[in-house]
Design a protein around this motif. Structure first.
Motif, PDB file in Angstrom:
ATOM      1  N   THR A   1      95.747  40.198  58.176  1.00  0.00           N
ATOM      2  CA  THR A   1      95.592  41.367  57.301  1.00  0.00           C
ATOM      3  C   THR A   1      94.132  41.775  57.187  1.00  0.00           C
ATOM      4  O   THR A   1      93.793  42.973  57.216  1.00  0.00           O
ATOM      5  N   ALA A   2      93.240  40.787  57.065  1.00  0.00           N
ATOM      6  CA  ALA A   2      91.811  41.089  56.967  1.00  0.00           C
ATOM      7  C   ALA A   2      91.286  41.728  58.256  1.00  0.00           C
ATOM      8  O   ALA A   2      90.515  42.699  58.223  1.00  0.00           O
ATOM      9  N   GLU A   3      91.709  41.210  59.420  1.00  0.00           N
ATOM     10  CA  GLU A   3      91.273  41.790  60.694  1.00  0.00           C
ATOM     11  C   GLU A   3      91.781  43.213  60.853  1.00  0.00           C
ATOM     12  O   GLU A   3      91.067  44.102  61.348  1.00  0.00           O
ATOM     13  N   LEU A   4      93.034  43.469  60.431  1.00  0.00           N
ATOM     14  CA  LEU A   4      93.585  44.815  60.525  1.00  0.00           C
ATOM     15  C   LEU A   4      92.825  45.792  59.622  1.00  0.00           C
ATOM     16  O   LEU A   4      92.533  46.935  60.016  1.00  0.00           O
ATOM     17  N   ALA A   5      92.477  45.356  58.396  1.00  0.00           N
ATOM     18  CA  ALA A   5      91.731  46.223  57.485  1.00  0.00           C
ATOM     19  C   ALA A   5      90.354  46.556  58.054  1.00  0.00           C
ATOM     20  O   ALA A   5      89.884  47.713  57.964  1.00  0.00           O
ATOM     21  N   ALA A   6      89.689  45.581  58.673  1.00  0.00           N
ATOM     22  CA  ALA A   6      88.377  45.828  59.272  1.00  0.00           C
ATOM     23  C   ALA A   6      88.483  46.820  60.429  1.00  0.00           C
ATOM     24  O   ALA A   6      87.643  47.722  60.591  1.00  0.00           O
TER      25      ALA A   6
END
Length: 416
Positions: free
Chosen positions: A156-161
């Motif tokens: 989720t964090a990688e997708l948001a970035a």
């Protein structure tokens, strides 16, 4: 009709009575002893020794030693006093019969109490073994769920970035488009003004050319991208499959284990005629394993066994299928099948390397639990010690191993 023994001997102190009864060639395992506070019987067919004691004794602290053809019986007295006779001197057969029957009833009640205590102890040990297995399984499920949750948060964090970078790039592109449109409008306006003022002099024309040239230079400067910012590039290396230092690693064993894993994934019996009617996903051992895991988590142990069994028919070389089915058999109290499946899993989990250490510990603990439920505590202790050697800091395994040692020591003490 038994032969009454009369050639016995006895001595006493103010607190203890010692009785010696000759066994007349009888073996020790054939001698039957019965003792209460007022009655003593030693029976070794065809001989019988009975003593209707003169005073009460403490039968719980009494002892019997057999050796050299003699049984030596030690009976502590209830009160410190010397007896004139070992036995009562009455010849009343009814009184003796009453004492004998009372002693037999008391002895039977004592045996029933001991049997009930033993059964209760066995039930408690069985319950403890089941609770231990449930605890181990719950810890494993919690660990898997935590790992999945961590992976989900990271994704989720990688997708948001990535989405943030995309928005920034789109905004920059929109700014460039707006600037291009403004430059184009300015150019059209200048061209129109030139057409309206075509009669201007050469000096004015040169001035306009110089102005247009400066405007073009400004537009080119605007269209050029900004200089790149300086910074550090993060480089991530792919981790080794086995995190052991090279000087301590077992490279041949690790290579053999990886080869076995690859062969297990390639092998299968999906072309067997009787399995042709299955759907495509039902011929996938990994899909069947996930299905069995879900059934086990929901408490449907029989359904989980069916799923694992079908997966094993498709591919017998996957250790997790045998180990998980052993856990189901433990829940269903199929102890011999649990031992068989756990043993098969341990055979497949060779050679012993870091990558399969956790699986070997689980399979050993499951087989040890099955042995303990069958009251084969020595075999169970060996498996628990093997699991503890792999995971020496596991508090649950330490407690279970110590409990089994205590049971074995208690059994040895009772035998002595």
């Amino acid at each position: 009709m038994p032969l009454i023994v009369t050639d016995y001997s006895w001595i006493q102190t103010d607190s203890t009575v010692f009785i010696s009864v000759p066994l007349k060639g009888a073996r020790a395992e054939r001698v039957d002893f019965l003792s209460t506070e007022e009655y003593l019987k030693v029976h070794y067919p065809p001989y019988l020794f009975e003593a209707f004691l003169s005073g009460p004794v403490d039968e719980d602290r009494g002892t019997v030693k057999v050796g050299n053809g003699v049984a030596v019986i030690t009976l502590p007295k209830r009160s410190n006093a010397f007896w004139e006779h070992l036995m009562i001197t009455t010849y009343d057969k009814e009184k003796k019969k009453e004492v004998r029957e009372r002693a037999l009833l008391k002895h039977q009640e004592k045996l029933r109490s001991q049997s009930g205590s033993k059964a209760e102890k066995q039930r408690a040990e069985k319950k403890y073994a089941l609770e231990t297995m449930m605890k181990l399984e719950q810890e494993e499920r919690d660990r898997i769920l935590k790992r999945k949750e961590d992976e989900r948060e990271q994704t989720t964090a990688e997708l948001a970035a990535w989405q943030l970078r995309q928005r920034e790039a789109a905004e920059e592109e929109d700014k460039l488009k707006v600037q291009d449109q403004r430059d184009h409008q300015s150019k059209l306006k200048e061209k129109t003004e030139k057409q309206d003022k075509g009669c201007w002099g050469g000096a004015k024309f040169k001035l306009d050319q110089r102005g247009n040239s400066e405007a073009k230079s400004k537009r080119k400067a605007v269209l050029l991208p900004a200089p790149r910012c300086t910074g550090n590039i993060q480089v991530k290396f792919t981790p080794r499959v086995f995190p052991t230092a090279l000087r301590e690693s077992r490279v041949p064993e690790e290579a053999e284990w990886l080869q076995k894993q690859a062969e297990a994934r390639r092998s299968g019996n999906a072309d067997v005629e009787e399995l042709k009617d299955l759907r495509e996903e039902e011929r996938n051992p990994e899909w069947l394993k996930d299905r069995g895991d879900k059934r086990f988590a929901s408490g449907d142990y029989l359904g989980a066994v069916n799923a694992y069994s079908l997966a094993i028919r498709l591919n017998r070389k996957i250790p997790a299928l045998h180990s998980n089915r052993a856990a189901c058999h433990l829940k269903l109290n199929n102890l011999h099948k649990a031992i068989e499946d756990a043993s098969q899993a341990l055979d497949l989990l060779t050679p012993a390397v870091v990558a399969n250490a956790a699986a070997r510990a689980r399979a050993s603990a499951r087989r040890g639990a099955a042995f303990c439920q069958l009251q084969l505590y020595a075999e169970g202790l060996q498996d628990y010690q093997a699991a503890l050697k792999i995971d020496p800091h596991n508090a649950a395994l330490q407690a279970d191993t110590q409990r089994i040692r205590d049971i074995l020591q208690g059994s040895a003490a009772e035998t002595q």
